[in-house]
Design an enzyme around this catalytic site. Structure first.
Site, short mmCIF file in Angstrom:
data_model
loop_
_atom_site.label_atom_id
_atom_site.label_comp_id
_atom_site.label_asym_id
_atom_site.label_seq_id
_atom_site.Cartn_x
_atom_site.Cartn_y
_atom_site.Cartn_z
N ASP A 297 0.97 -1.08 0.02
CA ASP A 297 -0.05 0.07 0.08
C ASP A 297 1.04 1.31 -0.05
OD1 ASP A 297 -2.39 1.33 0.37
OD2 ASP A 297 -2.09 1.75 2.42
N SER A 298 0.07 2.35 -0.14
CA SER A 298 0.99 3.70 0.07
C SER A 298 1.45 3.84 1.39
CB SER A 298 0.35 4.76 -0.50
OG SER A 298 -1.00 5.04 0.35
N TYR B 165 -0.99 8.22 -2.60
CA TYR B 165 -0.94 7.97 -4.04
C TYR B 165 -2.32 8.77 -4.54
CZ TYR B 165 2.00 3.92 -4.10
OH TYR B 165 3.17 3.08 -4.17
N GLY B 166 -3.20 9.03 -3.76
CA GLY B 166 -4.46 9.51 -4.24
C GLY B 166 -4.77 10.55 -5.46
N CYS C 101 -4.46 -1.84 -1.77
CA CYS C 101 -4.52 -0.42 -2.13
C CYS C 101 -5.61 -0.12 -3.16
CB CYS C 101 -3.17 0.43 -2.34
SG CYS C 101 -3.07 1.99 -2.76
N ASN C 102 -6.74 0.73 -2.89
CA ASN C 102 -7.67 0.40 -3.76
C ASN C 102 -7.04 1.48 -5.02
OD1 ASN C 102 -9.32 0.18 -1.28
ND2 ASN C 102 -11.00 -0.38 -3.13
N THR C 103 -6.42 2.51 -4.70
CA THR C 103 -5.86 3.39 -5.87
C THR C 103 -4.73 2.73 -6.69
OG1 THR C 103 -5.92 5.23 -4.17
CG2 THR C 103 -4.67 5.69 -5.95
N GLU D 208 -2.27 8.37 8.25
CA GLU D 208 -0.69 8.37 8.32
C GLU D 208 -0.35 9.31 9.61
OE1 GLU D 208 1.34 6.66 6.69
OE2 GLU D 208 -0.41 5.61 5.67
N CYS E 190 -11.09 2.97 0.29
CA CYS E 190 -9.58 3.20 0.59
C CYS E 190 -9.31 2.37 1.63
CB CYS E 190 -9.37 4.47 0.60
SG CYS E 190 -7.76 5.12 1.14
N THR E 191 -8.06 1.54 1.55
CA THR E 191 -7.64 0.71 2.74
C THR E 191 -7.31 1.38 4.01
OG1 THR E 191 -5.47 0.29 1.76
CG2 THR E 191 -7.08 -1.32 1.36
N HIS E 192 -7.21 2.78 3.81
CA HIS E 192 -6.97 3.42 5.04
C HIS E 192 -8.28 3.77 5.86
CE1 HIS E 192 -3.22 4.31 3.40
NE2 HIS E 192 -2.64 5.16 4.43
N1 DGL Z 1 -4.96 2.81 0.97
C1 DGL Z 1 -4.74 3.29 -0.23
C2 DGL Z 1 -6.07 3.24 -1.11
O1 DGL Z 1 -6.67 2.19 -0.71
C3 DGL Z 1 -4.51 4.90 -0.04
C4 DGL Z 1 -4.44 5.77 -1.08
C5 DGL Z 1 -3.43 6.85 -0.97
O2 DGL Z 1 -2.07 6.82 -0.64
O3 DGL Z 1 -3.94 7.90 -1.33
O4 DGL Z 1 -6.43 3.83 -2.05
#
Ligand code: DGL
Length: 274
Positions: free
Chosen positions: A15-16, A47-48, A78-80, A156, A188-190
């Site tokens: 993930d990011s 990443y978004g 990570c969805n992104t 974060e 989003c996994t966050h």
């Molecule tokens: N956890 C990432 C996701 O699921 C975070 C994306 C990000 O870093 O913006 O999209």
């Protein structure tokens, strides 16, 4: 090029940042014997807001890194990155990839009012993956996609409840609830790390849907089908790498996981990829 893997080899996840640990937690619960290796790309988080092509480059470099750790399967936690790079990763590497898919399908079944909200990063909100999931599974329900810039940064920072966070959540969630959404997809996994506050802001009538348990089941299915489930008696290892400073990541991870984890700083093989 095909590669040979053994059951004892680890599952790789990335993930990011810290968010993908919400997926790792589910995988570890369902498959407690598996060795796990996680990469958090904190140097490039979030990443978004990044261009898709950049996320593809980063995802390739991370996958290369995880393969060097002998990963037998990679979870794009990570969805992104799933929206931006999953197709390219599957075309590039010989191991199976499991990606995050916004949980529109279960949400469409759960909603009683026929209105579903999706909370996601800007890249996921605009991507073809979400559009395809909505057109495949969202028939008969109204799906409202809400981009949520800024939320990942709160997570974060370890700021999982504060007046400022609640204010931002209200900005994103209250209009969806006001429009009648009774199910919200965590795209989003966050966001599962904010679950208690999200639930409070959305209200008790609203169901929040996290796709991570389904992702863990998909990992189990793929490993079982290829004879790669780990049955070795040794206690499993849990190793994390971050492209940022190790200490803050390790401290946040400790708040989430009930297993000990080593955290090491790592550099991505970016030059080989870019
Ligand atoms: N956890 C990432 C996701 O699921 C975070 C994306 C990000 O870093 O913006 O999209």
């Amino acid at each position: 090029m095909s590669i040979t893997r053994q059951p004892v080899d680890p599952i790789g996840l990335f993930d990011s940042g810290i968010g993908g640990l919400s997926v790792l937690r589910e995988v570890a619960n369902l498959l407690p014997q598996e060795n796990l290796v996680y990469l958090a790309d904190n140097a490039h988080c979030p990443y978004g807001p990044r261009p898709v092509v950049q996320i593809q480059h980063l995802s390739r470099a991370i996958s290369q890194f995880l393969l060097e750790q002998q990963a037998k399967l990679i979870v794009v936690a990570c969805n992104t990155a799933s929206a931006a790079a999953l197709v390219a990763l599957r075309a590039t590497f010989a191991v199976p990839f499991v990606g995050m898919v916004p949980a529109v399908k279960p949400a469409a079944i759960l909603t009683r009012r026929g209105i579903v909200g999706v909370l996601a990063t800007p890249v996921t909100s605009q991507g073809a993956l979400l559009a395809n999931v909505i057109s495949t599974y969202g028939g008969g329900v109204e799906t409202i996609v809400q981009p949520c810039p800024g939320l990942v940064e709160f997570v974060e920072r370890g700021e999982w409840d504060s007046p400022q966070l609640r204010q931002l959540l209200h900005t994103y969630v209250s209009p969806l609830v006001a429009r009648g959404a009774d199910v919200l997809v965590l795209g989003c996994t966050h966001y599962p790390l904010l679950l208690p506050v999200l639930q409070e802001v959305a209200g008790p009538e609203v169901r929040l849907v996290d796709p991570s348990p389904a992702v863990a089941r998909q990992v189990q299915r793929l490993l079982a089908d290829s004879g790669l489930l780990n049955t070795a008696p040794a206690p499993p290892s849990l190793r994390a790498f971050t492209t940022g400073p190790a200490e803050p990541f390790a401290a946040l991870a400790q708040r989430l996981l009930d297993r000990p984890m080593t955290t090491t700083r790592a550099d991505l093989p970016l030059s080989a990829i870019w």
